[in-house]
Design a protein around this motif. Structure first.
Motif, PDB file in Angstrom:
ATOM      1  N   GLY A 103      -4.439   6.074   9.078  1.00 15.56           N
ATOM      2  CA  GLY A 103      -5.943   5.267   9.022  1.00 15.56           C
ATOM      3  C   GLY A 103      -6.329   5.135   7.595  1.00 15.56           C
ATOM      4  N   ALA A 104      -5.877   5.889   6.532  1.00 15.23           N
ATOM      5  CA  ALA A 104      -6.186   5.501   5.112  1.00 15.23           C
ATOM      6  C   ALA A 104      -5.672   4.344   4.938  1.00 15.23           C
ATOM      7  CB  ALA A 104      -5.866   6.847   4.252  1.00 15.23           C
ATOM      8  N   VAL A 105      -4.318   4.195   5.108  1.00 13.53           N
ATOM      9  CA  VAL A 105      -3.661   2.959   4.676  1.00 13.53           C
ATOM     10  C   VAL A 105      -4.324   1.775   5.335  1.00 13.53           C
ATOM     11  CG1 VAL A 105      -1.459   1.781   4.980  1.00 13.53           C
ATOM     12  CG2 VAL A 105      -1.458   4.189   4.324  1.00 13.53           C
ATOM     13  N   GLY A 106      -4.704   1.836   6.644  1.00 11.07           N
ATOM     14  CA  GLY A 106      -5.382   0.693   7.367  1.00 11.07           C
ATOM     15  C   GLY A 106      -6.768   0.587   6.610  1.00 11.07           C
ATOM     16  N   ARG A 107      -7.548   1.515   6.081  1.00 10.38           N
ATOM     17  CA  ARG A 107      -8.849   1.370   5.338  1.00 10.38           C
ATOM     18  C   ARG A 107      -8.501   0.581   3.947  1.00 10.38           C
ATOM     19  NH1 ARG A 107      -9.796   6.154   7.425  1.00 10.38           N
ATOM     20  NH2 ARG A 107      -9.227   7.534   5.620  1.00 10.38           N
ATOM     21  N   TRP A 108      -7.478   0.832   3.566  1.00  6.57           N
ATOM     22  CA  TRP A 108      -7.133   0.319   2.156  1.00  6.57           C
ATOM     23  C   TRP A 108      -6.852  -1.084   2.162  1.00  6.57           C
ATOM     24  CZ3 TRP A 108      -2.591   4.123   0.617  1.00  6.57           C
ATOM     25  CH2 TRP A 108      -3.337   5.659   0.297  1.00  6.57           C
ATOM     26  N   ILE A 109      -6.233  -1.680   3.172  1.00 12.20           N
ATOM     27  CA  ILE A 109      -5.821  -3.035   3.446  1.00 12.20           C
ATOM     28  C   ILE A 109      -6.838  -3.700   4.476  1.00 12.20           C
ATOM     29  CG2 ILE A 109      -3.532  -2.457   2.631  1.00 12.20           C
ATOM     30  CD1 ILE A 109      -2.602  -2.725   5.643  1.00 12.20           C
ATOM     31  N   GLY A 110      -7.614  -2.857   5.197  1.00 10.62           N
ATOM     32  CA  GLY A 110      -8.335  -3.759   6.131  1.00 10.62           C
ATOM     33  C   GLY A 110      -7.859  -3.970   7.524  1.00 10.62           C
TER      34      GLY A 110
ATOM     35  N   PRO B 141       2.357   8.175  -4.493  1.00 12.31           N
ATOM     36  CA  PRO B 141       3.619   8.958  -5.216  1.00 12.31           C
ATOM     37  C   PRO B 141       4.359   9.891  -4.285  1.00 12.31           C
ATOM     38  CG  PRO B 141       1.354   9.900  -5.633  1.00 12.31           C
ATOM     39  CD  PRO B 141       1.014   8.545  -4.482  1.00 12.31           C
ATOM     40  N   ALA B 142       5.613  10.171  -4.973  1.00 15.34           N
ATOM     41  CA  ALA B 142       6.356  11.586  -4.332  1.00 15.34           C
ATOM     42  C   ALA B 142       5.573  12.501  -4.162  1.00 15.34           C
ATOM     43  CB  ALA B 142       7.594  11.513  -4.993  1.00 15.34           C
ATOM     44  N   GLY B 143       5.702  13.527  -2.952  1.00 14.00           N
ATOM     45  CA  GLY B 143       5.229  14.637  -2.996  1.00 14.00           C
ATOM     46  C   GLY B 143       3.719  14.636  -2.240  1.00 14.00           C
ATOM     47  N   SER B 144       3.025  13.205  -2.249  1.00  9.73           N
ATOM     48  CA  SER B 144       1.833  12.902  -1.572  1.00  9.73           C
ATOM     49  C   SER B 144       1.866  12.016  -0.393  1.00  9.73           C
ATOM     50  CB  SER B 144       0.887  11.929  -2.666  1.00  9.73           C
ATOM     51  OG  SER B 144       0.675  12.897  -3.817  1.00  9.73           O
TER      52      SER B 144
ATOM     53  N   ALA C 210      -1.978  17.585  -0.087  1.00 13.28           N
ATOM     54  CA  ALA C 210      -0.801  16.462  -0.523  1.00 13.28           C
ATOM     55  C   ALA C 210      -1.802  15.057  -0.194  1.00 13.28           C
ATOM     56  CB  ALA C 210       0.114  16.540   0.602  1.00 13.28           C
ATOM     57  N   ARG C 211      -2.803  14.857   0.368  1.00  9.50           N
ATOM     58  CA  ARG C 211      -3.544  13.575   0.517  1.00  9.50           C
ATOM     59  C   ARG C 211      -3.518  12.864  -0.633  1.00  9.50           C
ATOM     60  NH1 ARG C 211      -6.737  12.736   4.831  1.00  9.50           N
ATOM     61  NH2 ARG C 211      -7.311  14.903   4.953  1.00  9.50           N
ATOM     62  N   HIS C 212      -3.031  11.595  -0.874  1.00 10.38           N
ATOM     63  CA  HIS C 212      -3.388  10.811  -1.914  1.00 10.38           C
ATOM     64  C   HIS C 212      -4.500   9.966  -1.939  1.00 10.38           C
ATOM     65  CE1 HIS C 212      -2.179   7.859  -4.923  1.00 10.38           C
ATOM     66  NE2 HIS C 212      -2.181   6.934  -4.191  1.00 10.38           N
ATOM     67  N   HIS C 213      -5.286  10.122  -2.889  1.00 10.45           N
ATOM     68  CA  HIS C 213      -6.620   9.389  -2.976  1.00 10.45           C
ATOM     69  C   HIS C 213      -6.419   8.511  -3.854  1.00 10.45           C
ATOM     70  CE1 HIS C 213      -8.731  12.758  -0.904  1.00 10.45           C
ATOM     71  NE2 HIS C 213      -7.989  13.670  -1.628  1.00 10.45           N
ATOM     72  N   ARG C 214      -7.014   7.206  -3.671  1.00 11.62           N
ATOM     73  CA  ARG C 214      -6.735   5.800  -4.500  1.00 11.62           C
ATOM     74  C   ARG C 214      -7.915   4.987  -4.129  1.00 11.62           C
ATOM     75  NH1 ARG C 214      -3.103   1.271  -1.984  1.00 11.62           N
ATOM     76  NH2 ARG C 214      -4.743   0.045  -3.171  1.00 11.62           N
ATOM     77  N   GLU C 215      -8.352   4.178  -5.033  1.00 15.28           N
ATOM     78  CA  GLU C 215      -9.458   3.124  -4.940  1.00 15.28           C
ATOM     79  C   GLU C 215      -8.968   2.054  -4.124  1.00 15.28           C
ATOM     80  OE1 GLU C 215     -12.177   3.314  -6.558  1.00 15.28           O
ATOM     81  OE2 GLU C 215     -11.506   5.308  -7.379  1.00 15.28           O
ATOM     82  N   PRO C 216      -9.794   1.607  -3.252  1.00 17.24           N
ATOM     83  CA  PRO C 216      -9.631   0.450  -2.252  1.00 17.24           C
ATOM     84  C   PRO C 216      -9.049  -0.756  -3.166  1.00 17.24           C
ATOM     85  CG  PRO C 216     -11.887   1.211  -1.992  1.00 17.24           C
ATOM     86  CD  PRO C 216     -11.385   1.780  -3.116  1.00 17.24           C
ATOM     87  N   TRP C 217      -8.455  -1.443  -2.503  1.00 19.82           N
ATOM     88  CA  TRP C 217      -8.047  -2.981  -3.059  1.00 19.82           C
ATOM     89  C   TRP C 217      -8.920  -3.501  -3.846  1.00 19.82           C
ATOM     90  CZ3 TRP C 217      -2.840  -3.574  -3.329  1.00 19.82           C
ATOM     91  CH2 TRP C 217      -2.085  -3.058  -2.212  1.00 19.82           C
ATOM     92  N   ALA C 218      -8.839  -3.878  -5.340  1.00 16.67           N
ATOM     93  CA  ALA C 218      -9.872  -4.542  -5.885  1.00 16.67           C
ATOM     94  C   ALA C 218     -10.311  -5.970  -5.343  1.00 16.67           C
ATOM     95  CB  ALA C 218      -9.576  -4.848  -7.449  1.00 16.67           C
TER      96      ALA C 218
ATOM     97  N   ALA D   3       0.886  -1.169  -0.002  1.00 17.84           N
ATOM     98  CA  ALA D   3       0.040   0.122  -0.074  1.00 17.84           C
ATOM     99  C   ALA D   3       0.976   1.201   0.069  1.00 17.84           C
ATOM    100  CB  ALA D   3      -0.971   0.107   1.462  1.00 17.84           C
ATOM    101  N   VAL D   4       1.915   1.247   0.583  1.00 26.39           N
ATOM    102  CA  VAL D   4       2.627   2.358   0.783  1.00 26.39           C
ATOM    103  C   VAL D   4       3.585   2.826  -0.345  1.00 26.39           C
ATOM    104  CG1 VAL D   4       4.654   3.236   2.064  1.00 26.39           C
ATOM    105  CG2 VAL D   4       2.955   2.429   3.412  1.00 26.39           C
ATOM    106  N   LEU D   5       3.713   1.575  -1.213  1.00 23.48           N
ATOM    107  CA  LEU D   5       4.495   1.800  -2.456  1.00 23.48           C
ATOM    108  C   LEU D   5       3.728   2.382  -3.526  1.00 23.48           C
ATOM    109  CD1 LEU D   5       6.495  -1.674  -2.556  1.00 23.48           C
ATOM    110  CD2 LEU D   5       7.492   0.634  -2.432  1.00 23.48           C
ATOM    111  N   THR D   6       2.442   2.528  -3.009  1.00 22.69           N
ATOM    112  CA  THR D   6       1.509   3.214  -4.217  1.00 22.69           C
ATOM    113  C   THR D   6       1.307   4.695  -4.082  1.00 22.69           C
ATOM    114  OG1 THR D   6      -0.607   2.998  -2.992  1.00 22.69           O
ATOM    115  CG2 THR D   6      -0.036   1.020  -4.330  1.00 22.69           C
TER     116      THR D   6
END
Length: 102
Positions: free
Chosen positions: A23-30, A15-18, A88-96, A10-13
């Motif tokens: 909590g967001a990382v936690g939501r992405w991965i459950g 991008p630089a500058g974001s 700076a917040r990175h917005h991404r889709e949850p894991w498919a 998740a952290v690898l997704t």
């Protein structure tokens, strides 16, 4: 995958500058933000751990407290000593399909 691997991927997704909050990382991965925080200190230098910050934009204190200088070097928008989360917040889709590997 293990929790450490899930957090790492998740952290690898991010991008630089974001950034993303614990909590967001936690939501992405459950996982919970505290679980993510514990894992962050275990990540190696090949993972941009400094891009994960507290919800209020406060940089991480792990890895010798170098997060702020690394964020600035990447051009991450700051407001004083904190990251400007609105910019700076990175917005991404949850894991498919849910949590990967689980």
């Amino acid at each position: 995958m293990s929790l450490v691997e899930d957090v790492r991927e998740a952290v690898l997704t991010i991008p630089a500058g974001s950034v993303a909050s614990y909590g967001a990382v936690g939501r992405w991965i459950g996982a919970g933000p505290r679980q993510v925080g514990r894992v962050m200190g275990l990540l190696d230098e090949g993972v941009p751990w400094w891009r994960v910050v507290h919800a209020d934009g406060t940089p991480a204190t792990c890895h010798g407290g170098r997060a702020r200088e690394l964020l600035i070097a990447e051009g991450t928008p700051m407001r004083g000593t904190r990251v400007d989360m609105a910019r700076a917040r990175h917005h991404r889709e949850p894991w498919a399909g849910g949590v990967p590997g689980r």
